[in-house]
Design an enzyme around this catalytic site. Structure first.
Site, PDB file in Angstrom:
ATOM      1  N   HIS A 205       0.823  -1.216   0.000  1.00  0.00           N
ATOM      2  CA  HIS A 205       0.000   0.000   0.000  1.00  0.00           C
ATOM      3  C   HIS A 205       0.850   1.256   0.000  1.00  0.00           C
ATOM      4  O   HIS A 205       0.482   2.277  -0.586  1.00  0.00           O
ATOM      5  CB  HIS A 205      -0.927  -0.006   1.219  1.00  0.00           C
ATOM      6  CG  HIS A 205      -2.145  -0.816   0.966  1.00  0.00           C
ATOM      7  ND1 HIS A 205      -2.746  -1.589   1.913  1.00  0.00           N
ATOM      8  CD2 HIS A 205      -2.852  -0.976  -0.162  1.00  0.00           C
ATOM      9  CE1 HIS A 205      -3.785  -2.193   1.385  1.00  0.00           C
ATOM     10  NE2 HIS A 205      -3.872  -1.836   0.125  1.00  0.00           N
ATOM     11  N   ARG A 345      -5.301  -8.660 -21.817  1.00  0.00           N
ATOM     12  CA  ARG A 345      -4.636  -9.909 -21.400  1.00  0.00           C
ATOM     13  C   ARG A 345      -5.676 -10.836 -20.795  1.00  0.00           C
ATOM     14  O   ARG A 345      -6.459 -10.413 -19.933  1.00  0.00           O
ATOM     15  CB  ARG A 345      -3.544  -9.614 -20.374  1.00  0.00           C
ATOM     16  CG  ARG A 345      -2.909 -10.908 -19.866  1.00  0.00           C
ATOM     17  CD  ARG A 345      -1.729 -10.648 -18.997  1.00  0.00           C
ATOM     18  NE  ARG A 345      -2.112 -10.244 -17.649  1.00  0.00           N
ATOM     19  CZ  ARG A 345      -1.223  -9.917 -16.703  1.00  0.00           C
ATOM     20  NH1 ARG A 345       0.065  -9.924 -16.981  1.00  0.00           N
ATOM     21  NH2 ARG A 345      -1.614  -9.574 -15.502  1.00  0.00           N
ATOM     22  N   GLU A 433       7.184 -14.035 -20.542  1.00  0.00           N
ATOM     23  CA  GLU A 433       7.448 -13.930 -19.103  1.00  0.00           C
ATOM     24  C   GLU A 433       8.255 -15.125 -18.625  1.00  0.00           C
ATOM     25  O   GLU A 433       8.833 -15.101 -17.552  1.00  0.00           O
ATOM     26  CB  GLU A 433       6.141 -13.930 -18.313  1.00  0.00           C
ATOM     27  CG  GLU A 433       5.158 -12.887 -18.724  1.00  0.00           C
ATOM     28  CD  GLU A 433       3.915 -12.938 -17.880  1.00  0.00           C
ATOM     29  OE1 GLU A 433       3.792 -12.114 -16.973  1.00  0.00           O
ATOM     30  OE2 GLU A 433       3.044 -13.804 -18.140  1.00  0.00           O
ATOM     31  N   ASN A 456       8.411  -8.198 -15.177  1.00  0.00           N
ATOM     32  CA  ASN A 456       8.285  -8.529 -13.753  1.00  0.00           C
ATOM     33  C   ASN A 456       8.450 -10.039 -13.554  1.00  0.00           C
ATOM     34  O   ASN A 456       9.255 -10.494 -12.741  1.00  0.00           O
ATOM     35  CB  ASN A 456       6.915  -8.107 -13.202  1.00  0.00           C
ATOM     36  CG  ASN A 456       6.586  -6.660 -13.507  1.00  0.00           C
ATOM     37  OD1 ASN A 456       7.478  -5.867 -13.760  1.00  0.00           O
ATOM     38  ND2 ASN A 456       5.316  -6.316 -13.493  1.00  0.00           N
ATOM     39  N   ARG A 467       9.286 -12.424  -6.866  1.00  0.00           N
ATOM     40  CA  ARG A 467       9.144 -10.969  -7.060  1.00  0.00           C
ATOM     41  C   ARG A 467       8.550 -10.272  -5.847  1.00  0.00           C
ATOM     42  O   ARG A 467       8.617  -9.060  -5.722  1.00  0.00           O
ATOM     43  CB  ARG A 467       8.312 -10.665  -8.321  1.00  0.00           C
ATOM     44  CG  ARG A 467       6.906 -11.180  -8.245  1.00  0.00           C
ATOM     45  CD  ARG A 467       6.209 -11.134  -9.595  1.00  0.00           C
ATOM     46  NE  ARG A 467       5.436  -9.923  -9.795  1.00  0.00           N
ATOM     47  CZ  ARG A 467       4.599  -9.734 -10.809  1.00  0.00           C
ATOM     48  NH1 ARG A 467       4.463 -10.669 -11.739  1.00  0.00           N
ATOM     49  NH2 ARG A 467       3.925  -8.630 -10.931  1.00  0.00           N
ATOM     50  N   CYS A 504       5.829  -4.576 -21.215  1.00  0.00           N
ATOM     51  CA  CYS A 504       4.717  -4.076 -20.400  1.00  0.00           C
ATOM     52  C   CYS A 504       4.947  -4.279 -18.909  1.00  0.00           C
ATOM     53  O   CYS A 504       4.061  -4.015 -18.106  1.00  0.00           O
ATOM     54  CB  CYS A 504       3.388  -4.694 -20.830  1.00  0.00           C
ATOM     55  SG  CYS A 504       3.313  -6.465 -20.523  1.00  0.00           S
TER      56      CYS A 504
END
Ligand code: PEP
Ligand code: MG
Length: 573
Positions: A205, A345, A433, A456, A467, A504
């Protein structure tokens, strides 16, 4: 273009008395000011004085609990009513979590079993934290919210003010272990120049709200709490450095240069092209219709990543085709203009994005499990219905619709997906990915129309580093050479095939890296809409040859730090 300054090395292995700390950069920008550490927790003396609370029975104890919960909930709701966007949503979610019936039940059970009220609250929250942590991913990051709720409820029970950020007298750099939504939401960018937290990841957050407020932010910065209050600190939210060693004059000059760069970026309106006129598509990453409408106000060519699963995180049952179609249409609708397009996606449920109606339960290792496109192995109808919904939405809108699958490992998977997408009259692509997809990029491009590199996850899988794990942030850095070599290989495959290859993942939002990505042959960059101007302004200040030189220098660099410096040197000419 601002002349880059050499940034000292990371803290890892640094034995100097004033090391430069390194965390995970989440909101770019430079800030300099005195450190102020967030006082966390409730006054111990007040807790001691409260003791067991002296309640006659469970009912009396729970009545006191309900009063405290009511006050804390009202506080969240009140703050939410004065906030907007992601901040308001986060605060409303905290209000809901405070009143959670399951949490109340867990407290009551403990009181009935003989625990005093404060111990019962602590025990119940600890139980929920364990459950959230075991769920991993986004849910694990909500553990901080629960601990914040505990501190607030305890404070209300013992008659103390709720803990939180006090407004500093002079503009300061706020340092904390981690920040709860209520702490972050009340921050005033006029007096909080930057945020540094020891814990928390890019999706915490702290990161979400700092991004919305535009406050430079570094998370997962080990050792930050050891910086004494009042120590002057330079925070670099683009790189992740937290530096107490920079002389004041140098720090102020860098902050000024950064402010100038930001002003140039704010004034940038496109088009995205190099000084010699080579165009790059700049696109936005969105989660729903609201964020798509927001993105349409930025100088973008469309949407490069619509994360459909984010609309369904709180859904128990799969939405009907019609309901999905109307949700998707909301995202397509603002991008009907000629030359714009939207990349949808398909569901990337699983691992860090669990969805009740799709995710396989109790996997030993969900990041390597049945997530993304793999969900259609046992549940082909899920993908078919989603593609029907996307096609239906596309038919009602004038925007060009591309569809891509996440987590594709083999050419056969890509071919099968492409066939299903094309049979519905849409353009088909896959995300790169998984390292196998990058290694097989040439063959993938024989069966699909485009590729989009998700840096990522690509980084997570290339470096074998979760990650979401703060301690591994130095490995989950897209500047890692092994990741960049796979990105370059994929981009070259796109150039050979004459098909678009975009990025992206979060890497696309880094203006310095963006230069090198374009030099590698990447044709589009998709990022949070707030990051677009900075990337666009940077690209329009360089030639394609400079981009290529930056890519070459970067690919020669042995590690992320050397890579960043190599690109800076090329840009400095
Ligand atoms: C990525 O992995 O880089 C990506 C864009 O997908 P997500 O972050 O949604 O997993
Ligand atoms: Mg991904």
């Amino acid at each position: 273009m601002v002349t880059p300054t050499t940034v000292p090395g990371p803290a890892h292995g640094d034995s100097s008395p004033h090391p430069v700390l390194r965390g995970t950069p989440v909101v770019p920008g430079l800030a300099y000011g005195p450190a102020i550490r967030l006082a966390q927790g409730v006054d111990e003396a007040a807790i001691e004085a409260f003791g067991t609370g002296g309640f006659a029975d469970t009912e009396a104890a729970m009545a006191a609990y309900d009063v405290a919960v009511g006050l804390v909930t009202d506080g969240f709701t009140d703050k939410a009513s004065r906030a907007s966007g992601a901040t308001a949503e986060v605060l409303t979610a905290s209000a809901g979590l405070t009143r959670d019936k399951g949490l109340r039940q867990a407290v009551e059970t403990r009181v009935e079993d003989g625990a005093d009220l404060l111990a019962a609250v602590k025990g119940a929250v600890a139980q929920f934290v364990d459950v959230f942590t075991a769920m991993g991913g986004l849910m694990a990051e909500r553990a901080t919210d629960l601990l914040d709720i505990e501190a607030r409820v305890v404070a209300r029970l013992v008659g103390e003010p709720e803990p939180g950020v006090e407004r500093p007298e002079v503009p300061s750099i706020l340092i904390a272990d981690d920040l709860a939504p209520a702490d972050t939401a009340g921050l005033d960018p006029e007096v909080i120049l930057a945020l540094v937290t020891e814990r928390g990841g890019p999706t915490s957050h702290t990161a979400i709200i700092a991004r919305q407020l535009g406050i430079p932010c570094v998370v997962g910065c080990a050792g930050a709490l050891q910086i004494e209050d009042g120590t002057p600190v330079l925070v670099d939210g683009a790189i992740g450095d937290v530096d107490t060693t920079v002389p004041e004059a140098q720090a102020l000059a860098r902050v000024e240069a950064d402010a100038h760069e930001r002003a140039v970026a704010d004034a940038w309106t496109g088009p995205a092209q190099t000084t010699d006129g080579v165009g790059i598509k700049l696109l936005a990453n969105v989660a729903d219709g609201e964020s798509a409408r927001g993105a349409a106000a930025a100088p973008v060519d469309g949407i490069g990543l619509f994360r459909t699963e984010l609309s369904f995180l709180d859904r128990r049952d799969e939405p009907s085709v019609d309901e999905q179609a109307s949700l998707y249409a909301e995202v397509l609708q603002p991008f009907g203009e000629e030359g714009h397009y939207v990349v949808v996606r398909t569901l990337d449920a699983g691992s860090d994005k669990p969805i009740a109606f799709a995710t396989v339960e109790d996997e030993e290792n969900p990041a390597l499990g049945v997530r993304g496109l793999r969900l259609s192995l046992n549940n082909p109808g899920l993908l078919e219905r989603q593609l029907d919904a996307i096609a239906k939405a596309a038919a009602t809108s004038s925007s060009e619709t591309w569809v891509m699958a996440p987590m594709v490992a083999t050419v056969a998977e890509a071919a099968d997906f492409a066939e299903q997408v094309r049979s519905r009259g849409l353009k088909a692509g896959i995300m790169v990915e998984i390292p196998s997809a990058a290694l097989l990029a040439d063959r993938m491009l024989e069966v699909v129309d485009f590729l989009s590199i998700g840096t990522n996850d690509l980084t997570q899988y290339v470096m074998a580093a979760d990650r979401m794990t703060t301690d591994l942030a130095h490995l989950t850095d897209p500047w890692q050479p092994a990741v960049l070599h796979l990105v370059a290989r994929t981009a070259q495959a796109g150039q050979r095939a004459g098909k678009p290859v975009g990025v992206c993942g979060e890497a696309a939002a880094d203006p310095l890296l963006a230069v090198a990505l374009v030099g590698m042959g990447i044709t589009s960059l998709s990022m949070a809409a707030a990051a677009v101007r900075r990337v666009g302004a940077q690209l329009s200040a360089v030639s394609l040859q400079t981009c290529r030189d930056a890519a070459e220098a970067l690919l020669d660099a042995p590690d992320p730090q050397a890579g960043r410096e190599a690109v800076r040197r090329v840009l400095a000419g």
